[in-house]
Design an enzyme around this catalytic site. Structure first.
Site, short mmCIF file in Angstrom:
data_model
loop_
_atom_site.label_atom_id
_atom_site.label_comp_id
_atom_site.label_asym_id
_atom_site.label_seq_id
_atom_site.Cartn_x
_atom_site.Cartn_y
_atom_site.Cartn_z
N GLU A 168 41.08 29.70 35.08
CA GLU A 168 42.38 29.30 34.53
C GLU A 168 43.34 30.49 34.52
O GLU A 168 44.53 30.34 34.78
CB GLU A 168 42.21 28.73 33.12
CG GLU A 168 41.51 27.38 33.16
CD GLU A 168 41.12 26.85 31.79
OE1 GLU A 168 41.64 27.33 30.78
OE2 GLU A 168 40.28 25.93 31.75
N SER A 207 34.46 28.43 22.71
CA SER A 207 35.59 28.03 21.88
C SER A 207 35.36 28.56 20.46
O SER A 207 34.22 28.72 20.04
CB SER A 207 35.70 26.51 21.86
OG SER A 207 36.32 26.06 20.68
N HIS A 209 43.79 12.76 47.66
CA HIS A 209 44.40 12.27 46.41
C HIS A 209 43.41 12.34 45.25
O HIS A 209 43.49 11.54 44.33
CB HIS A 209 44.89 10.83 46.56
CG HIS A 209 45.64 10.57 47.83
ND1 HIS A 209 47.00 10.81 47.96
CD2 HIS A 209 45.22 10.15 49.05
CE1 HIS A 209 47.37 10.51 49.19
NE2 HIS A 209 46.31 10.12 49.88
N LYS A 235 31.52 23.97 23.68
CA LYS A 235 32.37 24.31 24.81
C LYS A 235 31.87 25.49 25.63
O LYS A 235 31.33 26.46 25.10
CB LYS A 235 33.81 24.62 24.35
CG LYS A 235 34.55 23.44 23.79
CD LYS A 235 34.75 22.31 24.78
CE LYS A 235 35.91 22.52 25.72
NZ LYS A 235 37.21 22.58 25.04
#
Ligand code: ARG
Length: 459
Positions: free
Chosen positions: A290, A277, A156, A283
């Protein structure tokens, strides 16, 4: 390009319809397989005396010339051609005249296309399996370096019990090994030759299907001519194997995304495998992972396309089946791209062992071991579980861990506790005690590593 089937028609086909019907923009990719299949077919026609030996030789030489010219870029594919089969045949006839018109004897585009797709998928599967093998080797090397790197195992997404980074990585090795065996299985099951099935009902010519099957490296001819031209189950099987492979890469990617975050900081990607970014200078984004997660949806979509395309089709060939190629080629291309970027990204990422260990020290991942300690002292597991739970609650209230909770507090909860509890709940003891087969202790992981290496070597 003039149509081969023009004789039956009184008008030229409408331009929009021609573009709609044409598949050369995507089946042109199978030119080498198409030519290879035609060479085998012409050889067989010559050997069986269906065409003359001179014609067979002229056809084979002509096809070889077309292959060389396509490969060198000297010959360009005609984008208005109906498909790769028509293009090659027309080009052959242009080059060698009448003999070229004999190539399609005892053959239909229906068995031809069923052949070409099988041939190209066979090649692509071999390439994907090689990429997968490379990734498996990268993962095994990574695991070898981290058999002592303790990290929390999660359920979890909550810290649960201690494992090592090696153990975690090896879980993916086994998943990917199963992906490889699914790919190998698909290749094996599809390796039957449809050539000679004709349009659907075979042919009246005295052909030799065994010979073409053998020339093209197939196990045997497909047993039923209708089946040979009707099914694309092998495309579905491959898309399924690729979907599962992508699902595995996607779950792995999701973990890497988490591990790169400041909340975890378990790993850092190499600068060559991360992106920045346009506005936030701080970033460093895990875009590769992704994209893999995103592309997984796309490959699953390809599988759905194929299943849906097939499900209502009466036997035998239907033009719907032309849609098989874009779907399966896309699944192949996406999977290959993902494997090619994921592998070096993994090979170059830095593992932050300290942060992994610090996370393992914080989440009460030794609470089960604390209960097991009491079980060894004679308490029933359910009672021990309850006492251990009370101690965790006390620690949370007081901002402590099981390691920093004073012995008196332990003794208050149960007089079975003694000084040796601290050794029993240390991360090392918790890890080293997990000696069950397939578990995370170093000896168990070493055995697993050896087995994984053997399995990879046997591929
Ligand atoms: N381009 C077609 C395909 O990819 C080739 C087979 C065409 N056969 C036919 N009878 N129209 O499926």
């Amino acid at each position: 390009m003039a149509k081969m089937w023009a004789g039956r028609f009184s008008k030229e086909v409408d331009e929009t319809v021609n573009a709609f019907n044409s598949s050369i923009s995507f089946d042109g990719r199978m030119y080498a397989q198409d030519i290879r299949g035609s060479i085998a077919h012409a050889t067989m026609l010559g050997d069986c005396g269906i065409i003359s030996a001179t014609d067979a030789e002229a056809i084979i030489a002509g096809l070889k010339g077309i292959l060389a010219d396509l490969e060198s870029g000297e010959l360009l594919m005609d984008p208005t051609a109906e498909d790769i089969h028509m293009f090659v045949e027309a080009e052959l006839t242009k080059r060698i005249g009448n003999a070229g018109k004999r190539l399609h004897t005892a053959r239909s585009r229906n068995d031809q296309v069923a052949l070409d797709v099988r041939l190209i998928l066979r090649d692509e599967i071999a390439e994907i399996r090689q990429l997968l093998r490379n990734l498996l080797n990268t993962l095994v090397t990574l695991a070898e370096h981290h058999t002592m790197t303790i990290m929390p195992g999660y359920t979890h997404l909550q810290r649960a019990q201690p494992v090592t980074f090696a153990h975690h990585i090896l879980a993916y090795v086994w998943m990917l090994l199963r992906d490889d065996s699914r790919l190998a299985d698909t290749a094996k099951r599809m390796n039957y030759c449809p050539l000679g099935a004709g349009a659907l009902a075979g042919t009246t010519y005295p052909i030799n299907r065994k010979q073409t099957a053998e020339l093209l490296g197939f196990t045997a001819p497909v047993a039923n001519s209708l089946d040979a031209v009707s099914d694309r189950d092998f495309c579905v099987e491959l898309a399924n194997a690729l979907s599962l492979l992508m699902v595995h890469l996607s779950r792995f990617s999701e973990e890497i995304i988490l591990w790169c975050s400041w909340e975890f900081k378990f790993i850092e990607l190499d600068d060559a495998y991360a992106t920045g970014s346009s506005i936030m200078p701080q970033k460093k984004n895990p875009d590769i992972t992704e994209l893999i997660r995103g592309k997984t949806g796309r490959v699953i979509g390809d599988l759905t396309t194929l299943l849906t395309m097939l499900k209502g089709l009466p036997l035998a060939y239907n033009k719907d089946m032309q849609e098989d190629k874009e779907a399966i080629f896309d699944a192949i291309d996406q999977a290959k791209l993902c494997l090619k970027t994921f592998d070096p990204m993994i090979a170059t990422m830095r593992v932050n062992q300290e942060n992994m260990r610090a996370a393992a020290a914080k989440g009460f991942i030794n609470a089960t071991d604390c209960a097991d300690y009491l079980v060894k002292k004679g308490l029933p597991f359910r009672d021990a579980y309850k006492i251990s739970g009370t101690l965790v609650a006390k620690c949370i209230r007081e901002g402590l861990t099981l390691e920093t909770l004073p012995l008196e507090a332990y003794k208050e909860a149960s007089d079975a506790f003694d000084e040796d509890v601290f050794d029993a709940i240390s991360l090392e003891t918790c890890l080293n005690g997990r000696i069950s087969e397939g578990g995370p202790s170093a000896p168990a992981v070493m055995e697993q590593l050896a087995a994984a290496k053997n399995a990879i070597e046997a591929l």
